[in-house]
Design an enzyme around this catalytic site. Sequence first.
Site, PDB file in Angstrom:
ATOM      1  N   ASN A 110       0.838  -1.205   0.000  1.00 54.36           N
ATOM      2  CA  ASN A 110       0.000   0.000   0.000  1.00 54.36           C
ATOM      3  C   ASN A 110       0.864   1.243   0.000  1.00 54.36           C
ATOM      4  O   ASN A 110       1.957   1.263   0.555  1.00 54.36           O
ATOM      5  CB  ASN A 110      -0.975  -0.018   1.187  1.00 54.36           C
ATOM      6  CG  ASN A 110      -0.431   0.702   2.408  1.00 54.36           C
ATOM      7  OD1 ASN A 110      -0.517   1.927   2.509  1.00 54.36           O
ATOM      8  ND2 ASN A 110       0.167  -0.045   3.332  1.00 54.36           N
ATOM      9  N   PHE A 114      -1.537   8.232   4.262  1.00 50.91           N
ATOM     10  CA  PHE A 114      -2.367   8.868   5.305  1.00 50.91           C
ATOM     11  C   PHE A 114      -3.608   9.559   4.746  1.00 50.91           C
ATOM     12  O   PHE A 114      -3.908  10.711   5.090  1.00 50.91           O
ATOM     13  CB  PHE A 114      -1.552   9.887   6.110  1.00 50.91           C
ATOM     14  CG  PHE A 114      -0.522   9.308   7.049  1.00 50.91           C
ATOM     15  CD1 PHE A 114      -0.605   8.000   7.494  1.00 50.91           C
ATOM     16  CD2 PHE A 114       0.527  10.087   7.525  1.00 50.91           C
ATOM     17  CE1 PHE A 114       0.331   7.474   8.367  1.00 50.91           C
ATOM     18  CE2 PHE A 114       1.471   9.575   8.406  1.00 50.91           C
ATOM     19  CZ  PHE A 114       1.376   8.269   8.823  1.00 50.91           C
ATOM     20  N   SER A 172       5.551   5.056   8.827  1.00 53.19           N
ATOM     21  CA  SER A 172       4.922   4.805   7.531  1.00 53.19           C
ATOM     22  C   SER A 172       5.895   5.199   6.431  1.00 53.19           C
ATOM     23  O   SER A 172       6.487   6.273   6.480  1.00 53.19           O
ATOM     24  CB  SER A 172       3.642   5.633   7.387  1.00 53.19           C
ATOM     25  OG  SER A 172       3.245   5.602   6.029  1.00 53.19           O
ATOM     26  N   ASN A 174       5.064   5.887   3.450  1.00 52.67           N
ATOM     27  CA  ASN A 174       4.324   6.523   2.350  1.00 52.67           C
ATOM     28  C   ASN A 174       4.166   8.034   2.471  1.00 52.67           C
ATOM     29  O   ASN A 174       3.486   8.656   1.676  1.00 52.67           O
ATOM     30  CB  ASN A 174       2.946   5.871   2.216  1.00 52.67           C
ATOM     31  CG  ASN A 174       3.088   4.391   1.903  1.00 52.67           C
ATOM     32  OD1 ASN A 174       3.909   4.019   1.074  1.00 52.67           O
ATOM     33  ND2 ASN A 174       2.324   3.555   2.591  1.00 52.67           N
ATOM     34  N   THR A 175       4.758   8.609   3.482  1.00 54.07           N
ATOM     35  CA  THR A 175       4.813  10.069   3.592  1.00 54.07           C
ATOM     36  C   THR A 175       6.298  10.404   3.569  1.00 54.07           C
ATOM     37  O   THR A 175       7.049   9.994   4.471  1.00 54.07           O
ATOM     38  CB  THR A 175       4.134  10.550   4.900  1.00 54.07           C
ATOM     39  OG1 THR A 175       2.747  10.200   4.820  1.00 54.07           O
ATOM     40  CG2 THR A 175       4.259  12.049   5.088  1.00 54.07           C
ATOM     41  N   LYS A 210       5.362   3.375  17.143  1.00 50.25           N
ATOM     42  CA  LYS A 210       5.402   2.304  16.130  1.00 50.25           C
ATOM     43  C   LYS A 210       6.615   2.503  15.239  1.00 50.25           C
ATOM     44  O   LYS A 210       6.807   3.580  14.669  1.00 50.25           O
ATOM     45  CB  LYS A 210       4.128   2.326  15.303  1.00 50.25           C
ATOM     46  CG  LYS A 210       4.033   1.148  14.343  1.00 50.25           C
ATOM     47  CD  LYS A 210       2.620   0.964  13.899  1.00 50.25           C
ATOM     48  CE  LYS A 210       2.465  -0.133  12.882  1.00 50.25           C
ATOM     49  NZ  LYS A 210       1.088  -0.225  12.404  1.00 50.25           N
ATOM     50  N   ASN A 239       5.867  -1.645  11.414  1.00 52.19           N
ATOM     51  CA  ASN A 239       5.069  -1.173  10.288  1.00 52.19           C
ATOM     52  C   ASN A 239       5.458  -1.975   9.038  1.00 52.19           C
ATOM     53  O   ASN A 239       6.146  -2.985   9.135  1.00 52.19           O
ATOM     54  CB  ASN A 239       5.344   0.332  10.090  1.00 52.19           C
ATOM     55  CG  ASN A 239       4.124   1.071   9.581  1.00 52.19           C
ATOM     56  OD1 ASN A 239       3.503   0.623   8.620  1.00 52.19           O
ATOM     57  ND2 ASN A 239       3.783   2.179  10.201  1.00 52.19           N
TER      58      ASN A 239
HETATM   59  C1  LIG Z   1      -3.667  -0.913   3.608  1.00 54.10           C
HETATM   60  C2  LIG Z   1      -2.816  -0.681   4.817  1.00 54.10           C
HETATM   61  C3  LIG Z   1      -2.869   0.562   5.481  1.00 54.10           C
HETATM   62  C4  LIG Z   1      -2.078   0.777   6.603  1.00 54.10           C
HETATM   63  N1  LIG Z   1      -2.158   1.979   7.257  1.00 54.10           N
HETATM   64  C5  LIG Z   1      -1.423   2.183   8.396  1.00 54.10           C
HETATM   65  C6  LIG Z   1      -1.519   3.397   9.133  1.00 54.10           C
HETATM   66  O1  LIG Z   1      -2.297   4.298   8.785  1.00 54.10           O
HETATM   67  N2  LIG Z   1      -0.739   3.541  10.231  1.00 54.10           N
HETATM   68  C7  LIG Z   1       0.115   2.546  10.650  1.00 54.10           C
HETATM   69  O2  LIG Z   1       0.806   2.701  11.665  1.00 54.10           O
HETATM   70  N3  LIG Z   1       0.198   1.379   9.985  1.00 54.10           N
HETATM   71  C8  LIG Z   1      -0.543   1.178   8.884  1.00 54.10           C
HETATM   72  N4  LIG Z   1      -0.447  -0.017   8.226  1.00 54.10           N
HETATM   73  C9  LIG Z   1       0.491  -1.041   8.712  1.00 54.10           C
HETATM   74  C10 LIG Z   1      -0.186  -2.083   9.604  1.00 54.10           C
HETATM   75  O3  LIG Z   1      -0.746  -1.507  10.747  1.00 54.10           O
HETATM   76  C11 LIG Z   1       0.822  -3.180  10.021  1.00 54.10           C
HETATM   77  O4  LIG Z   1       1.832  -2.598  10.818  1.00 54.10           O
HETATM   78  C12 LIG Z   1       1.480  -3.862   8.828  1.00 54.10           C
HETATM   79  O5  LIG Z   1       0.562  -4.027   7.779  1.00 54.10           O
HETATM   80  C13 LIG Z   1       2.063  -5.220   9.195  1.00 54.10           C
HETATM   81  O6  LIG Z   1       1.071  -6.091   9.679  1.00 54.10           O
HETATM   82  P1  LIG Z   1       0.331  -7.196   8.740  1.00 54.10           P
HETATM   83  O7  LIG Z   1       1.420  -7.935   8.004  1.00 54.10           O
HETATM   84  O8  LIG Z   1      -0.436  -8.041   9.692  1.00 54.10           O
HETATM   85  O9  LIG Z   1      -0.526  -6.413   7.831  1.00 54.10           O
HETATM   86  C14 LIG Z   1      -1.217  -0.248   7.080  1.00 54.10           C
HETATM   87  C15 LIG Z   1      -1.192  -1.486   6.425  1.00 54.10           C
HETATM   88  C16 LIG Z   1      -1.976  -1.716   5.317  1.00 54.10           C
HETATM   89  C17 LIG Z   1      -1.915  -3.051   4.646  1.00 54.10           C
END
Ligand SMILES: Cc1cc2nc3c(=O)[nH]c(=O)nc-3n(C[C@H](O)[C@H](O)[C@H](O)COP(=O)(O)O)c2cc1C
Length: 352
Positions: A110, A114, A172, A174-175, A210, A239
């Site tokens: 992704n 934000f 993150s 992505n910023t 985080k 993350n």
């Molecule tokens: C579509 C998407 C959006 C996410 N948005 C955020 C976010 O806004 N803030 C954040 O700290 N992590 C965000 N994450 C990261 C997740 O909280 C998590 O740390 C990461 O995906 C690893 O866990 P997983 O493998 O179980 O998905 C996002 C992940 C995905 C897939």
Amino acid sequence: MNLLEKLALFGMHRIDPERAHGLAVKALASGLVPLPGSVTSPRLATEIAGLKLPNPVGLAAGFDKNAEVLAPLSRAGFGFVEVGAVTPRAQDGNPKPRLFRLKEDAAVINRFGFNNKGMQAAATRLAQRPKDAVIGLNLGANKDSNNRADDFAKVLAHCGDHLDFATVNVSSPNTEKLRDLQGAEALAALLSGVMQANAALTKPLPIFLKIAPDLTDAEITEIGDVALAAGLSAVIATNTTLSREGLTGADKAEAGGLSGAPLFESSTRVLAKLSKSTQGKIPLIGVGGIATPEQAYAKIRAGASAVQFYSALVYHGMSLVPQIARGLDDLLKQDGFSNVSEAVGTERDTWL
Ligand SMILES: Cc1cc2nc3c(=O)[nH]c(=O)nc-3n(C[C@H](O)[C@H](O)[C@H](O)COP(=O)(O)O)c2cc1C
């Protein structure tokens, strides 16, 4: 997974991933998704940073960016729910497409950046939250902010009265340049602002940090030291990653953060290293690639007091939540633990 959920996932995987996510949120909001309610047992019930959790399996940030489905999520079997990220002002995020399923890899990429409706909208929804759940907010910064560090404190000040915990998300990918805030000096300054905002709340909250998985050993140690010095209540590791190692999915070259199965090992290693460097002085929450009870258990044995997941929901649906929590209960029983807290860190060294 029952037949209805299988069919729903089959249909969802045939449409654009972001649209499918929107539909999943709508289905939850409209009560179409069967939910188990609270999942707990004497073995699963635990406490982290003073928060009493029915079980240690939480929802990771990013699923419910705008706190729109707090009530259904609180009945989905999670021990705690993290919503957001929320920034002070609403922002659109990056241009679409910005969410990709890598089915062959059981992964997701992704680059949302934000996208959210801002702290005022979030606070209005959070004010209506169910009181019998543990709910936290992932704090973010606006892309065009002239003081990003200050943004985290602003969102906390605005929403804090409706929360059980808040997470400073400087990880993150992505910023642009957000991860630079993980450097020791910048991080200490940022956290000091957040802790001041926290102290000014009617009831100060446990504040979590985080971190990214893409850190050197020295950086992990440094961040652990800063977290302890700042008086944080927990660190969430990790993350999404910028690594693309070992992927086969057609969209593997898309820019953004990778999550799901390929993240499991590297995020667990970061967790174990952080556990070693902080020597149990601060609780850790393990995230990254969990899709089975065994993997949740592995993170706990690597040093996590609780875990979170998100991407596996894309492939297995909401029924995975009680399945992981109940499966974890069985694994703890099998190994003779009377409570999950006894298992924390018991196999840390195998991940170092
Ligand atoms: C579509 C998407 C959006 C996410 N948005 C955020 C976010 O806004 N803030 C954040 O700290 N992590 C965000 N994450 C990261 C997740 O909280 C998590 O740390 C990461 O995906 C690893 O866990 P997983 O493998 O179980 O998905 C996002 C992940 C995905 C897939």
